[in-house]
Design a protein around this motif. Structure first.
Motif, PDB file in Angstrom:
ATOM      1  N   UNK A 124     -90.087   4.504 -39.855  1.00 35.19           N
ATOM      2  CA  UNK A 124     -89.968   5.706 -39.008  1.00 35.19           C
ATOM      3  C   UNK A 124     -89.086   5.444 -37.782  1.00 35.19           C
ATOM      4  N   UNK A 125     -89.235   4.251 -37.212  1.00 30.72           N
ATOM      5  CA  UNK A 125     -88.403   3.930 -36.061  1.00 30.72           C
ATOM      6  C   UNK A 125     -86.920   3.774 -36.454  1.00 30.72           C
ATOM      7  N   UNK A 126     -86.756   3.203 -37.645  1.00 29.62           N
ATOM      8  CA  UNK A 126     -85.387   2.980 -38.117  1.00 29.62           C
ATOM      9  C   UNK A 126     -84.693   4.309 -38.477  1.00 29.62           C
ATOM     10  N   UNK A 127     -85.504   5.231 -39.033  1.00 36.04           N
ATOM     11  CA  UNK A 127     -84.934   6.511 -39.442  1.00 36.04           C
ATOM     12  C   UNK A 127     -85.426   7.654 -38.512  1.00 36.04           C
ATOM     13  N   UNK A 128     -85.462   7.367 -37.256  1.00 37.36           N
ATOM     14  CA  UNK A 128     -86.010   8.345 -36.307  1.00 37.36           C
ATOM     15  C   UNK A 128     -85.159   9.651 -36.288  1.00 37.36           C
ATOM     16  N   UNK A 129     -83.851   9.453 -36.421  1.00 37.62           N
ATOM     17  CA  UNK A 129     -82.996  10.630 -36.360  1.00 37.62           C
ATOM     18  C   UNK A 129     -83.196  11.546 -37.548  1.00 37.62           C
ATOM     19  N   UNK A 130     -83.730  10.989 -38.676  1.00 37.63           N
ATOM     20  CA  UNK A 130     -83.904  11.822 -39.864  1.00 37.63           C
ATOM     21  C   UNK A 130     -85.374  12.224 -40.060  1.00 37.63           C
ATOM     22  N   UNK A 131     -86.196  11.977 -39.041  1.00 36.19           N
ATOM     23  CA  UNK A 131     -87.642  12.143 -39.187  1.00 36.19           C
ATOM     24  C   UNK A 131     -88.000  13.600 -39.450  1.00 36.19           C
ATOM     25  N   UNK A 132     -87.341  14.484 -38.728  1.00 31.90           N
ATOM     26  CA  UNK A 132     -87.733  15.872 -38.854  1.00 31.90           C
ATOM     27  C   UNK A 132     -87.394  16.392 -40.261  1.00 31.90           C
ATOM     28  N   UNK A 133     -86.238  15.953 -40.739  1.00 34.88           N
ATOM     29  CA  UNK A 133     -85.840  16.416 -42.070  1.00 34.88           C
ATOM     30  C   UNK A 133     -86.749  15.822 -43.153  1.00 34.88           C
ATOM     31  N   UNK A 134     -87.015  14.569 -42.984  1.00 31.43           N
ATOM     32  CA  UNK A 134     -87.801  13.874 -44.044  1.00 31.43           C
ATOM     33  C   UNK A 134     -89.314  13.971 -43.863  1.00 31.43           C
ATOM     34  N   UNK A 135     -89.722  14.640 -42.728  1.00 34.20           N
ATOM     35  CA  UNK A 135     -91.161  14.657 -42.397  1.00 34.20           C
ATOM     36  C   UNK A 135     -91.960  15.368 -43.477  1.00 34.20           C
ATOM     37  N   UNK A 136     -91.464  16.570 -43.894  1.00 33.01           N
ATOM     38  CA  UNK A 136     -92.201  17.321 -44.898  1.00 33.01           C
ATOM     39  C   UNK A 136     -92.295  16.542 -46.209  1.00 33.01           C
ATOM     40  N   UNK A 137     -91.103  16.034 -46.623  1.00 35.94           N
ATOM     41  CA  UNK A 137     -91.103  15.265 -47.878  1.00 35.94           C
ATOM     42  C   UNK A 137     -91.984  14.011 -47.774  1.00 35.94           C
ATOM     43  N   UNK A 138     -91.924  13.417 -46.585  1.00 31.82           N
ATOM     44  CA  UNK A 138     -92.715  12.189 -46.393  1.00 31.82           C
ATOM     45  C   UNK A 138     -94.206  12.462 -46.454  1.00 31.82           C
ATOM     46  N   UNK A 139     -94.592  13.616 -45.833  1.00 32.02           N
ATOM     47  CA  UNK A 139     -96.007  13.971 -45.861  1.00 32.02           C
ATOM     48  C   UNK A 139     -96.471  14.251 -47.294  1.00 32.02           C
ATOM     49  N   UNK A 140     -95.574  15.001 -48.016  1.00 30.74           N
ATOM     50  CA  UNK A 140     -95.920  15.280 -49.409  1.00 30.74           C
ATOM     51  C   UNK A 140     -96.036  13.982 -50.208  1.00 30.74           C
ATOM     52  N   UNK A 141     -95.054  13.111 -49.954  1.00 29.87           N
ATOM     53  CA  UNK A 141     -95.101  11.830 -50.677  1.00 29.87           C
ATOM     54  C   UNK A 141     -96.351  11.033 -50.329  1.00 29.87           C
TER      55      UNK A 141
END
Length: 448
Positions: free
Chosen positions: A369-386
């Motif tokens: 999450x720290x490494x991909x902080x800039x993409x967190x908002x985009x990937x947040x939904x997918x990440x939660x689903x995953x």
């Protein structure tokens, strides 16, 4: 006549052998004052008797009457003796004869009395038809039989009287032999450990008694009295031996009970066998007890020892069953406790492993999450689903693992649960690691 009033044999009326059983004829003539001479020549008293026994030519009935007693005396009394006694003393002494001293008596009377006593004391004893000497008790029995027969108005039979007397004498000797055998048995201190020694001692004494009895028995041609006496002795010995065996058995059984009371029973009260495998310890202690018992009573016949041991073992069956039941209960309890402990340990290890894996996963996710902080908002939904999907899969996996684990536990209770459980758990861990590695690769692929 004597020959008409007594007979020798019941089957023979001739009485030819009557003289053989008749006593000596001793004639004592008191106050004898005749001159012992004949035709101017001196004669002895015996010669005088023989002269008096001479018979006449039987011409008249009076002659026959005169001859009859003389013929009987000469026929039936082959040994005859006469003693002629002078008057013992004068009139004054005769009035108090029972108080008279020897020197107050007539010298010729004293001399003739001494001759009479010497003759009587030196006369040989009487013998039966089988040459057996007649004792006082035998003579008394014969006389009683003669008197009883005559009193009944019958003709006495010497042979019958002798056989009756013989039977009574044989019964007496047999009874004495049996009584001496009883005394012999009473003198033996019980219990006798060595049965062979007891048997040999019995045989030796019985043989001596029977040999002595055989020498005393008369007319026992069919060995009736000897056999009956031997049978009675054997019966007495068998009863004696049975009593001895009973005492030996009681000693053996009492010794076993005493040993058990002081060893095994004490251990039971102390709880020595109240543990898993306690029956094996109990069984070993009982074998030691039997070894000590046989060693202590080794002088007792082995058959007696084994009989007592067998009966004792029969009485100990209930105690042995209790030991087996208690051992089984404790073994099952310990096995159950061991399984529970192992199961709890495995559960704890699994939970800790899952916790550690979760911590590692969370740390990696934080890094990502720290490494991909800039993409967190985009990937947040997918990440939660995953993550939800992974969690569902993880829960499903945990549920399945739990079911498999419980199934393995059930099977392991029956045979070697611990080893198989560990293998299954190791396989599960490897599958989890592979899945985690696959997930990490998927993450990297997704992020890339």
């Amino acid at each position: 006549m004597l020959s008409q009033n007594i007979k020798v044999s019941a089957n023979d009326s001739s009485n030819d052998g009557l003289e053989s059983i008749m006593p000596h004829f001793v004639l004592c003539v008191r106050d004898f004052n005749l001159e012992l001479e004949h035709n101017g020549e001196e004669m002895t008293a015996d010669e005088y008797l023989e002269m008096c026994l001479q018979t006449k030519t039987a011409e008249t009935q009076e002659d026959e009457k005169y001859n009859r007693p003389r013929e009987c005396i000469k026929r039936y009394f082959t040994r005859r003796k006469v003693f002629t006694f002078d008057r013992p003393a004068g009139r004054k002494v005769m009035r108090t004869l029972d108080l008279a001293r020897e020197e107050d008596l007539n010298e010729d009377f004293v001399h003739e009395t001494e001759k009479f006593l010497a003759y009587i004391y030196t006369c040989p004893g009487k013998y039966l038809l089988n040459k057996s000497p007649v004792t006082g008790s035998m003579l008394a029995k014969l006389l009683r039989e003669y008197v009883a027969t005559i009193s009944d108005g019958n003709v006495p039979c010497v042979e019958d009287a002798i056989m009756i007397m013989t039977r009574q004498e044989n019964e007496k000797h047999a009874k004495v032999a049996v009584e001496e055998f009883k005394v012999f048995l009473k003198q033996i201190q019980l219990p006798v450990y060595d049965k062979n020694k007891l048997c040999n001692s019995n045989l030796k004494f019985k043989k001596e008694q029977l040999s002595s009895l055989q020498s005393k028995l008369m007319f026992d041609t069919d060995s009736k009295f000897q056999n009956s006496t031997e049978d009675e002795m054997q019966t007495l010995y068998e009863e004696f031996e049975k009593h001895n065996s009973k005492l030996l058995y009681e000693k053996c059984i009492n010794t076993l009970h005493k040993m058990h009371e002081t060893t095994v029973k004490v251990n039971i009260e102390k709880g020595k066998y109240a543990t898993s495998g306690g029956h094996d310890v109990y069984d070993q202690d009982m074998r030691v007890l039997y070894d000590e018992y046989n060693n202590e009573l080794k002088n007792i016949d082995i058959a007696e020892r084994r009989k007592a041991q067998h009966d004792f073992e029969s009485k100990m069956i209930h105690e042995n069953k209790l030991m087996v039941t208690e051992d089984k209960k404790l073994t099952e309890k310990e096995s159950k406790e061991l399984m529970t402990t192992k199961l709890n340990t495995l559960k704890t290890e699994l939970i800790q492993s899952q916790k550690n894996e979760r911590i590692k996963l969370e740390a990696k996710l934080d890094d990502q999450r720290r490494f991909y902080d800039e993409k967190r908002e985009t990937a947040k939904r997918k990440e939660k689903e995953r993550e939800r999907r992974i969690a569902d899969e993880h829960r499903e996996e945990l549920r399945r693992m739990k079911e498999e684990f419980e199934y393995e536990i059930k099977r392991e209770r029956e045979k070697r649960i611990a080893a198989k459980e560990r293998r299954d758990m190791e396989n599960e861990r490897r599958r989890l690691n592979e899945r985690e590695r696959a997930l990490e690769q998927n993450k990297w692929c997704y992020l890339s």
